[in-house]
Scaffold this motif. Structure first.
Motif, PDB file in Angstrom:
ATOM      1  N   ALA A 106     -55.217  16.287  27.678  1.00 55.14           N
ATOM      2  CA  ALA A 106     -53.883  15.133  27.795  1.00 55.14           C
ATOM      3  C   ALA A 106     -54.133  14.290  28.996  1.00 55.14           C
ATOM      4  N   LEU A 107     -55.050  14.567  29.908  1.00 49.85           N
ATOM      5  CA  LEU A 107     -55.223  13.802  31.146  1.00 49.85           C
ATOM      6  C   LEU A 107     -56.257  12.685  30.716  1.00 49.85           C
ATOM      7  N   THR A 108     -57.144  12.999  29.651  1.00 54.02           N
ATOM      8  CA  THR A 108     -58.276  11.991  29.201  1.00 54.02           C
ATOM      9  C   THR A 108     -57.306  11.021  28.541  1.00 54.02           C
ATOM     10  N   ALA A 109     -56.571  11.247  27.711  1.00 55.78           N
ATOM     11  CA  ALA A 109     -55.905  10.266  26.955  1.00 55.78           C
ATOM     12  C   ALA A 109     -55.128   9.379  27.754  1.00 55.78           C
ATOM     13  N   ALA A 110     -54.332  10.078  28.696  1.00 56.40           N
ATOM     14  CA  ALA A 110     -53.437   9.426  29.588  1.00 56.40           C
ATOM     15  C   ALA A 110     -54.186   8.504  30.679  1.00 56.40           C
ATOM     16  N   ASP A 156     -50.105  11.385  20.045  1.00 53.85           N
ATOM     17  CA  ASP A 156     -48.944  11.204  20.726  1.00 53.85           C
ATOM     18  C   ASP A 156     -49.149  10.612  22.218  1.00 53.85           C
ATOM     19  N   LYS A 157     -50.191  10.532  22.832  1.00 57.63           N
ATOM     20  CA  LYS A 157     -50.310   9.751  24.162  1.00 57.63           C
ATOM     21  C   LYS A 157     -50.566   8.233  23.949  1.00 57.63           C
ATOM     22  N   LEU A 158     -51.645   7.963  22.816  1.00 63.53           N
ATOM     23  CA  LEU A 158     -52.162   6.543  22.670  1.00 63.53           C
ATOM     24  C   LEU A 158     -50.984   5.751  21.787  1.00 63.53           C
ATOM     25  N   ALA A 159     -50.516   6.307  20.555  1.00 66.23           N
ATOM     26  CA  ALA A 159     -49.811   5.428  19.908  1.00 66.23           C
ATOM     27  C   ALA A 159     -48.591   4.712  20.622  1.00 66.23           C
ATOM     28  N   SER A 180     -67.057  10.580   2.534  1.00 64.42           N
ATOM     29  CA  SER A 180     -65.822  10.096   3.133  1.00 64.42           C
ATOM     30  C   SER A 180     -64.827  11.288   3.576  1.00 64.42           C
ATOM     31  N   LEU A 181     -64.157  11.204   4.699  1.00 60.26           N
ATOM     32  CA  LEU A 181     -63.093  12.122   4.882  1.00 60.26           C
ATOM     33  C   LEU A 181     -61.545  11.674   4.338  1.00 60.26           C
ATOM     34  N   LYS A 182     -61.245  13.018   4.170  1.00 62.07           N
ATOM     35  CA  LYS A 182     -59.458  12.967   3.837  1.00 62.07           C
ATOM     36  C   LYS A 182     -58.828  13.323   4.830  1.00 62.07           C
ATOM     37  N   ILE A 183     -58.043  12.130   5.493  1.00 65.35           N
ATOM     38  CA  ILE A 183     -57.313  12.222   6.816  1.00 65.35           C
ATOM     39  C   ILE A 183     -56.073  12.859   6.088  1.00 65.35           C
ATOM     40  N   SER A 184     -55.347  14.153   6.872  1.00 70.58           N
ATOM     41  CA  SER A 184     -54.221  14.317   6.121  1.00 70.58           C
ATOM     42  C   SER A 184     -53.059  13.390   6.448  1.00 70.58           C
ATOM     43  N   ASP A 185     -52.270  13.732   5.153  1.00 76.99           N
ATOM     44  CA  ASP A 185     -51.021  12.540   5.052  1.00 76.99           C
ATOM     45  C   ASP A 185     -50.131  12.842   6.404  1.00 76.99           C
ATOM     46  N   GLN A 186     -50.119  14.126   6.779  1.00 79.77           N
ATOM     47  CA  GLN A 186     -49.192  14.509   7.742  1.00 79.77           C
ATOM     48  C   GLN A 186     -49.659  13.968   8.942  1.00 79.77           C
ATOM     49  N   ARG A 187     -50.968  13.751   9.282  1.00 83.37           N
ATOM     50  CA  ARG A 187     -51.626  12.981  10.557  1.00 83.37           C
ATOM     51  C   ARG A 187     -51.264  11.450  10.360  1.00 83.37           C
ATOM     52  N   MET A 188     -51.569  10.852   9.221  1.00 87.14           N
ATOM     53  CA  MET A 188     -51.221   9.537   9.079  1.00 87.14           C
ATOM     54  C   MET A 188     -49.777   9.191   9.283  1.00 87.14           C
ATOM     55  N   LEU A 189     -49.033   9.908   8.738  1.00 86.76           N
ATOM     56  CA  LEU A 189     -47.531   9.949   8.801  1.00 86.76           C
ATOM     57  C   LEU A 189     -46.975   9.933  10.356  1.00 86.76           C
ATOM     58  N   ARG A 190     -47.757  10.752  11.252  1.00 85.68           N
ATOM     59  CA  ARG A 190     -47.428  10.961  12.346  1.00 85.68           C
ATOM     60  C   ARG A 190     -47.915   9.725  13.180  1.00 85.68           C
ATOM     61  N   LEU A 191     -48.888   9.107  12.698  1.00 91.52           N
ATOM     62  CA  LEU A 191     -49.505   8.070  13.584  1.00 91.52           C
ATOM     63  C   LEU A 191     -48.702   6.938  13.259  1.00 91.52           C
ATOM     64  N   ARG A 192     -48.215   6.753  12.030  1.00 91.84           N
ATOM     65  CA  ARG A 192     -47.309   5.603  11.412  1.00 91.84           C
ATOM     66  C   ARG A 192     -46.003   5.593  12.330  1.00 91.84           C
ATOM     67  N   GLN A 193     -45.633   6.845  12.465  1.00 90.65           N
ATOM     68  CA  GLN A 193     -44.371   6.895  13.048  1.00 90.65           C
ATOM     69  C   GLN A 193     -44.403   6.460  14.601  1.00 90.65           C
ATOM     70  N   LYS A 194     -45.441   6.998  15.191  1.00 89.27           N
ATOM     71  CA  LYS A 194     -45.692   6.779  16.736  1.00 89.27           C
ATOM     72  C   LYS A 194     -46.045   5.342  16.911  1.00 89.27           C
ATOM     73  N   LEU A 195     -46.431   4.784  15.968  1.00 87.41           N
ATOM     74  CA  LEU A 195     -46.749   3.247  16.146  1.00 87.41           C
ATOM     75  C   LEU A 195     -45.470   2.327  15.840  1.00 87.41           C
ATOM     76  N   GLY A 196     -44.623   3.073  15.549  1.00 88.18           N
ATOM     77  CA  GLY A 196     -43.254   2.346  15.341  1.00 88.18           C
ATOM     78  C   GLY A 196     -43.018   2.004  14.155  1.00 88.18           C
ATOM     79  N   PHE A 197     -43.439   2.273  13.094  1.00 92.51           N
ATOM     80  CA  PHE A 197     -43.268   2.065  11.719  1.00 92.51           C
ATOM     81  C   PHE A 197     -42.117   2.996  11.256  1.00 92.51           C
ATOM     82  N   GLU A 198     -41.431   2.421  10.176  1.00 90.61           N
ATOM     83  CA  GLU A 198     -40.400   3.036   9.619  1.00 90.61           C
ATOM     84  C   GLU A 198     -41.022   4.324   8.659  1.00 90.61           C
ATOM     85  N   VAL A 199     -40.653   5.505   8.602  1.00 84.71           N
ATOM     86  CA  VAL A 199     -41.383   6.351   7.851  1.00 84.71           C
ATOM     87  C   VAL A 199     -40.260   7.233   7.150  1.00 84.71           C
ATOM     88  N   ASN A 200     -40.478   7.497   5.856  1.00 87.14           N
ATOM     89  CA  ASN A 200     -39.630   8.045   4.940  1.00 87.14           C
ATOM     90  C   ASN A 200     -39.875   9.670   4.859  1.00 87.14           C
TER      91      ASN A 200
END
Length: 180
Positions: A58-62, A128-131, A160-180
């Motif tokens: 957490a300190l590294t990202a902060a 959680d820290k950077l978005a 290619s990697l499959k990034i979990s939908d939950q991870r992308m959803l959390r990123l979208r939400q923390k970036l301020g986009f509306e999430v359904n």
């Protein structure tokens, strides 16, 4: 007061076994010599440092205060969650960051991002820290570009990697986009 003997002391907390001086007063009270006290202090400092390191980075990202470094760290942490960042994927990240920064800043951002990703166990902490920091600093189109960069970095390389939908959803939400 007299020095009775040299004795081997063991400190359970950090597993140190040292040889110190046992000092016995005339009343029979014992205390360890100076070498023992110094080792105890060192042990306490080491224990404190380990607790800080185990805080999940957490300190590294902060500590990040630059949007370019934050974006590179975010992308690298999400991509490295499934394993190490291979050279082809690192080149793709470097290419994407070079689109938004000069060569010197790109090198700095990618090197720091690789180091920070190695220090942080969970990409959720980075999100959680950077978005929120990036939400304040970037416009809507730049935040959309960031999401596309994460997807492009995941697709780069041999596999290619499959990034979990939950991870992308959390990123979208923390970036301020509306999430359904």
């Amino acid at each position: 007061m007299r020095v009775e003997a040299r004795q081997h002391f063991s400190y359970r907390r950090c597993g140190l076994g040292i040889t110190g001086i046992l000092v016995v007063s005339d009343e029979g009270h014992e205390r360890r010599g100076a070498r023992g006290r110094g080792r105890r202090r060192a042990c306490a400092r080491e224990h404190s440092t380990q607790e800080t390191a185990q805080a999940g980075g957490a300190l590294t990202a902060a500590a990040i205060d630059d949007p370019v470094v934050a974006a590179a760290t975010l992308i690298t942490a999400i991509v490295s969650e499934n394993g190490p960042v291979l050279p082809q994927r690192e080149a793709a990240i470097r290419s994407m960051i070079s689109e938004i920064a000069d060569a010197k800043k790109t090198d700095e951002a990618v090197v720091y991002a690789k180091w920070a990703a190695s220090q942080i166990d969970d990409a959720t902490i980075v999100i959680d820290k950077l978005a929120p920091f990036l939400r304040e600093r970037l416009g809507v189109t730049e935040r959309n570009d960031l999401l596309q960069m994460v997807n492009r970095a995941a697709q780069a390389g041999e596999q290619s990697l499959k990034i979990s939908d939950q991870r992308m959803l959390r990123l979208r939400q923390k970036l301020g986009f509306e999430v359904n």
